[in-house]
Design a protein around this motif. Structure first.
Motif, PDB file in Angstrom:
ATOM      1  N   GLU A 154       0.822  -1.209   0.000  1.00 11.43           N
ATOM      2  CA  GLU A 154       0.000   0.000   0.000  1.00 11.43           C
ATOM      3  C   GLU A 154       0.856   1.260   0.000  1.00 11.43           C
ATOM      4  O   GLU A 154       0.544   2.239  -0.683  1.00 11.43           O
ATOM      5  CB  GLU A 154      -0.939  -0.006   1.208  1.00 11.43           C
ATOM      6  N   LYS A 162       2.449   1.936  -3.361  1.00  3.71           N
ATOM      7  CA  LYS A 162       1.447   2.452  -4.293  1.00  3.71           C
ATOM      8  C   LYS A 162       1.246   3.954  -4.066  1.00  3.71           C
ATOM      9  O   LYS A 162       1.166   4.743  -5.017  1.00  3.71           O
ATOM     10  CB  LYS A 162       0.121   1.707  -4.104  1.00  3.71           C
ATOM     11  N   THR A 163       1.184   4.334  -2.800  1.00  2.00           N
ATOM     12  CA  THR A 163       1.031   5.752  -2.464  1.00  2.00           C
ATOM     13  C   THR A 163       2.243   6.564  -2.900  1.00  2.00           C
ATOM     14  O   THR A 163       2.133   7.712  -3.340  1.00  2.00           O
ATOM     15  CB  THR A 163       0.827   5.915  -0.944  1.00  2.00           C
TER      16      THR A 163
END
Length: 459
Positions: free
Chosen positions: A433, A436-437
């Motif tokens: 996550e 991805k950020t």
């Protein structure tokens, strides 16, 4: 019309029963031995009626031996389990052909998945590897493609079946290797010669290399080198295609004869044609651009060498050595578990590099980052590839902060979940996550994806 339909129905039912006998025998051999005798006799009658060799029902007969005696069957095994092409109705196939197909499919599946128990000999492992290769061919793949034994090749024609078979084949092969007295086999040159290098075998050799000596060690090194050379040949082709680069038109073409663009030169000077003299006067020569965009100055590969990442360690070591052989590329290779190891001095020789690895242990990414960051001298001209499942020893935040700092400095950071032939990967969701950020999503685990990503940046 009615009589013909009535006659056809019993025949269809009969063929369906014959087909089911083959698959019930398959299931009984795997799970229910009480029903085995009756199903064996029924299967023998079906096989003989189809004109197939009874050896198909012999669990000790390899597919190689059957094909050797009946070469006409080789083409039937190829693509045997691949999905039907678009527009083909599987239900419309001849029912007798379906019974024949069931007999062949059962042979392939039993030889591969009924791997038995107890000690495994070198010959048995070799036969299993060969039969697994036939299963891969039946699925529309190349031998070794699903087991992670080859780095190249695309998805096989049996795309829907591959995700379930690939990991299972690798697990069975790894179990067979563990059940084999590998040290004794390696100490005997005749037995060692029967071994076919595969990822599972190479993993076991790398784990056990410190316990080998003399003839056994020499045979182990020979198997590792054969595997490295095999994978390197495939990867080298992929890298050469990927790194050819676009023409760099910012670099003036060299004014040499071999670069002379004759067609363009004539076209641009046609206004100088003299009909009276039948001559073309050339005011200017035109040359082809041959300079191509080149690799970045520095490529830093950091690879997790913990127990779950053996496939990645082998593939990335070979990949790094190939990139290191390209002009104007400064490649650095770091392997880590709870400690970091700088393998850069041996990066040009993947064989020597692998012999220096120590597989196993946990993950301590910050230790590797501490070794990698001083190697960054020109961030905008540097790529850092980090291969790991990112399951850290309670140090996830420090590692991510280090990665974030490297990324923001201008380094092209490429996180990769794993580098395998099958494309399987498992990545810590916490890291996934955050990557991805950050704008650096984790790449799929297929090695071709990594080569493609590098190509996108380099050209």
């Amino acid at each position: 019309m009615t009589e013909q339909t009535t006659d056809r129905a019993p025949r269809a039912d009969s063929e369906e029963n014959r087909r089911q006998i083959q698959y019930w025998r398959l299931l009984a051999r795997l799970f229910d031995h009480e029903e085995q005798p009756a199903l064996e006799s029924g299967s023998l009658a079906v096989v003989e009626d189809l004109g197939l060799p009874p050896a198909l029902l012999d669990p000790g007969a390899s597919i190689d031996s059957i094909v050797q005696r009946h070469p006409e069957l080789a083409t039937e095994f190829d693509g045997l389990m691949a999905p039907e092409p678009d527009g083909v109705d599987a239900g419309a196939r001849d029912r007798a052909a379906e019974v024949r197909r069931a007999a062949l499919v059962s042979k392939v599946l039993l030889n591969v998945f009924a791997s038995g128990s107890g000690t495994v000999t070198a010959g048995q492992l070799a036969r299993w590897q060969s039969d697994a290769g036939w299963l891969e061919r039946a699925l529309g793949c190349r031998p070794g493609e699903l087991r992670g034994g080859r780095a190249g090749g695309g998805a096989g024609a049996g795309g829907l079946l591959i995700p379930g078979f690939g990991p299972e084949l690798g697990a069975i092969e790894a179990d067979l290797v563990k059940r084999m007295h590998l040290r004794e086999v390696l100490a005997d040159p005749k037995l060692a010669a029967q071994l076919t290098p595969s990822m599972s075998l190479i993993e076991q050799l790398l784990r056990d290399k410190s316990n080998l000596s003399g003839v056994a060690l020499a045979n182990a090194k020979s198997l590792i080198r054969r595997f490295v050379d095999d994978v390197a040949e495939v990867l080298r082709t992929q890298v050469e295609k990927a790194t050819a680069g676009d023409l760099d038109r910012s670099v003036p073409p060299k004014r040499v004869f071999r670069n002379l663009d004759l067609d363009r030169t004539i076209w641009k000077n046609l206004t100088n044609w003299s009909p009276e003299e039948e001559r073309l006067y050339v005011d200017r020569l035109y040359y082809r651009h041959t300079a191509r965009k080149t690799m970045p100055q520095r490529l830093i590969v950091v690879v997790d060498q913990s127990g779950s990442m053996v496939d990645s360690m082998v593939n990335c070591t070979i990949l790094a050595s190939i990139f290191a052989g390209l002009p104007k590329v400064d490649v650095h290779l770091i392997a880590y578990d709870t400690q970091a190891l700088d393998l850069t001095p041996w990066v040009h020789d993947p064989f020597e590099t692998l012999l220096r690895t120590k597989l196993g242990g946990g993950n301590d990414g910050p230790v590797a980052m501490a070794m990698a960051r001083p190697k960054i001298t020109e961030p905008r001209n540097t790529v850092m590839v980090w291969i790991s499942d990112f399951y850290e020893f309670d140090r996830s935040q420090p590692l991510f902060e280090g990665i974030e700092a490297v990324h923001r400095s201008g380094v092209k950071f490429i996180p990769v979940g794993s580098v395998t032939s099958s494309g399987r990967q498992e990545v810590n969701p916490w890291f996934r996550e955050r990557f991805k950020t950050l704008g650096t999503p984790v790449l799929s685990g297929h090695i071709r994806k990594l080569v493609h990503e590098l190509k996108t940046f380099l050209t």
